[in-house]
Design an enzyme around this catalytic site. Structure first.
Site, mmCIF file in Angstrom:
data_model
loop_
_atom_site.group_PDB
_atom_site.id
_atom_site.type_symbol
_atom_site.label_atom_id
_atom_site.label_comp_id
_atom_site.label_asym_id
_atom_site.label_seq_id
_atom_site.Cartn_x
_atom_site.Cartn_y
_atom_site.Cartn_z
ATOM 1 C CB CYS A 1 -0.949 0.002 1.185
ATOM 2 S SG CYS A 1 -2.127 -1.368 1.173
ATOM 3 C CG HIS B 1 -3.158 3.651 1.822
ATOM 4 N ND1 HIS B 1 -3.631 3.188 0.618
ATOM 5 C CD2 HIS B 1 -3.236 2.604 2.689
ATOM 6 C CE1 HIS B 1 -3.974 1.916 0.749
ATOM 7 N NE2 HIS B 1 -3.746 1.546 1.997
ATOM 8 C CG ASN C 1 -6.540 -0.769 1.019
ATOM 9 O OD1 ASN C 1 -5.795 -0.382 0.125
ATOM 10 N ND2 ASN C 1 -6.070 -1.190 2.173
#
Length: 323
Positions: free
Chosen positions: A114, A250, A280
């Site tokens: 990520c 993020h 996500n």
């Protein structure tokens, strides 16, 4: 004069299939309220059968090039941040290079889960500042739907697919925080926390594997580490939180986003939030948020941004840039 890596174009791509939270109710012990309350996610996009990470990356790159008014021959390098490449090798970046019709320069992948886009931006910045490249396409692209355990309600409802891209160009600045472009970066990792977030597949198992996550432990690390890396990056850039126009984090979990903003003493009105629509998307989430934030009219030329991310490894980092 100081060479800066300046964003001159951005773009994104989302698969056409939209999956609402309610769709999971038929196969899992979950519901829309449960997912929203714990993550802030309302829907996400899933890649179609045969739709690949490199194809989505290429679509986002083409949009970024068009946004910048540049042709592929104007690009010196491509960096793709991904943990879900089409194949073990060659890199997704070389596949994007071919799909764009680019026959010069070089291309490679960055894998920091990520945090991948932040790590890719830092690498692109170094290439530009060192004079090795003048224009670099930096792309985040993921098909996390392909590595989900669809029986694990704690993880499979959180992730989505998509791609985002920015085109960076070398431009001369004055060497101050008023310059456009990347002003500072901060990268970190700690391999002792591998078991908190990983995929249980690879050459050691002979399988693709599925994503495994200790969500509570990841949350415990995330807020503190994200606030710390953003603070370090701001200090290196010579700015403070009060100078920041937008935080572009993020997009993993709304509670992590809110907790980090609180630690930075910044209101949520200055945070670009897209997690409700994308879930996500790992390395794609920040460039997606940048592109969507620009489309919404939130991010404007001259705005000062801080972007931060944490992912498996654990790996985390931040970038301060003036749009």
């Amino acid at each position: 004069m100081t060479t800066r890596a300046v964003v001159i174009g951005c773009g994104h791509y989302l698969p056409s299939r939209v999956v609402e939270n309610a769709e999971f109710e038929a196969t899992l012990d979950t519901n829309d309220e449960w997912i929203r309350s714990r993550s802030g996610i309302e829907r996400r996009h899933f890649a179609a059968e045969g739709e690949t990470t490199s194809q989505m990356a290429t679509a986002a790159a083409q949009t970024a090039l068009a946004d910048a008014g540049m042709a592929v021959d104007d690009v010196d390098a491509i960096i793709v941040a991904t943990s879900t490449p089409d194949l073990t090798f060659p890199s997704a970046a070389t596949m994007v290079q071919a799909q764009l019709g680019m026959t010069r320069g070089f291309a490679f992948d960055v894998q920091a889960v990520c945090a991948g886009f932040v790590f890719a931006l830092a690498n692109a910045n170094a290439l530009i500042v060192s004079g090795q490249a003048r224009r670099v396409l930096v792309i985040g692209s993921e098909t996390f739907s392909r590595i989900m355990d669809w029986t694990d309600r704690s993880t499979c409802v959180l992730f989505g697919d998509g791609a985002g891209a920015v085109l960076l160009e070398a431009q001369e600045g004055e060497g101050t925080a008023e310059d456009r472009g990347i002003l500072s970066t901060d990268l970190n990792s700690d391999g002792r926390h591998r078991d908190l977030l990983y995929v249980d597949g690879g050459t050691s198992t002979g399988s693709i594997g599925h994503l495994r996550m200790q969500g509570n432990q990841v949350f415990r690390h995330a807020v503190g580490k994200l606030a710390a890396t953003a603070t370090t990056a701001m200090e290196r850039a010579g700015v403070s939180a009060q100078d920041i126009d937008w935080v572009v984090p993020h997009q993993a979990n709304i509670r992590i986003i809110q907790g980090t903003a609180n630690k930075l003493d910044l209101p949520m009105s200055q945070v670009v939030v897209t997690v409700q629509d994308h879930g996500n998307t790992s390395a794609a989430s920040i460039p997606l948020a940048l592109s969507v934030g620009r489309e919404r009219g939130q991010i404007k030329r001259g705005d000062l941004l801080v972007t931060e991310a944490i992912g498996g490894g654990l790996a985390w980092g931040a970038v301060v840039l003036r749009w």
